[in-house]
Design an enzyme around this catalytic site. Structure first.
Site, PDB file in Angstrom:
ATOM      1  N   HIS A 224      23.755  16.540  -2.396  1.00 39.05           N
ATOM      2  CA  HIS A 224      24.953  17.386  -2.342  1.00 39.05           C
ATOM      3  C   HIS A 224      26.114  16.605  -1.747  1.00 39.05           C
ATOM      4  CE1 HIS A 224      24.647  17.963   2.022  1.00 39.05           C
ATOM      5  NE2 HIS A 224      23.353  18.271   1.865  1.00 39.05           N
ATOM      6  N   CYS A 240      18.260  15.706   3.441  1.00 40.50           N
ATOM      7  CA  CYS A 240      18.995  15.664   2.186  1.00 40.50           C
ATOM      8  C   CYS A 240      19.784  14.351   2.066  1.00 40.50           C
ATOM      9  CB  CYS A 240      19.953  16.843   2.082  1.00 40.50           C
ATOM     10  SG  CYS A 240      19.127  18.417   1.753  1.00 40.50           S
TER      11      CYS A 240
END
Length: 264
Positions: A224, A240
């Site tokens: 992201h 992440c």
């Protein structure tokens, strides 16, 4: 075999249910955590129900990927309907692979083929869990893309047909919440209606190795964006991979099921 499966930012992502989009980040390890159901759990009434192979479940009765650094040929498959998952070709099913994941189509990479069977990488815990599914009722395609993340260099590389098309400095997991290594794949594409730090979240089929639960989701690792450029090149996330805007735009064009290789 068709040329490619659907792209990450295709029609499915844009038309996903608003409730899912509003909580997209809760699915990921950056803001997600939910203790998944384990294989073999029996529901009320005593009748055992096969667990679904999704990002929310743990499948302990299936084999692990024994060659996590091996290259995939890009073959991916999509079940038209829920299909049984076995530990060996022809063995009793211990799980089911649904045709959808996170409101989008399920596309998983093929690791091995035998007559009538495909061994695929699954999106469940433990990381690298695999299973055999019947070859009938599957749509088959080939992704020409490959995504690589080098945790040591903190660098993401995107290639198509063996040719590098982009490379970016990224932020990866902090020492206490590292990004897991090994072979995984692009699982889904989620577009939050009110994005806080990224217009798009791209979960992969891997989970944090240190966070069983975090903020209400299964701790799924994802790509992201991030509004502050100073994080790129650092190990600061919950697992992440935070990427620059241009990298996120390029990854949005990558087909679902595309292999993702994460190395130290």
């Amino acid at each position: 075999m068709s040329d490619e499966p659907p792209r990450a930012a295709g029609r499915t992502a844009r038309t996903a249910a608003p409730a899912l989009l509003a909580t997209a980040l809760l699915v990921t390890g950056c803001g997600g955590g939910h203790k998944g159901a384990s294989a073999g759990a029996s529901p009320a009434g005593g009748m055992e129900k096969l667990p679904e192979a999704t990002t929310y479940t743990t499948l302990d009765d299936l084999p692990r990927d024994e060659a996590p650094s091996a290259k995939s040929d890009g073959t991916v498959v999509h079940p038209d309907d829920t299909v049984p998952v076995s530990a060996k070709p022809g063995a009793p099913a211990v799980a089911e692979l649904p045709s959808t994941q996170l409101k989008g189509p399920t596309w998983v990479p093929v690791l091995e083929s035998r007559p009538g069977w495909r061994r695929v990488l699954l999106p469940s815990r433990p990381n690298g869990v695999t299973g055999w599914i019947p070859d009938s009722g599957l749509k088959s395609a080939r992704s020409s893309s490959t995504v690589k993340v080098d945790l040591g260099d903190r660098r993401l590389t995107l290639s198509r047909d063996g040719r590098q098309v982009g490379a970016w400095s990224v932020a990866v997991g902090a020492p206490k919440t590292p990004t897991p290594t090994g072979r995984t794949f692009l699982l889904a594409s989620l577009a939050p209606e009110k994005p806080t730090f990224s217009p798009l979240v791209l979960p992969v089929g891997a989970h944090s190795a240190t966070l069983d639960t975090f903020g209400g989701g299964p701790g799924t690792v994802a790509f992201h964006g991030w509004p502050t450029k100073s994080v790129f090149g650092k190990a600061v996330t919950h697992g992440c991979v935070r990427v620059p805007a241009d990298a996120l735009k390029q990854l949005a064009e990558v087909p679902l099921g595309t292999p993702v290789q994460i190395t130290d």
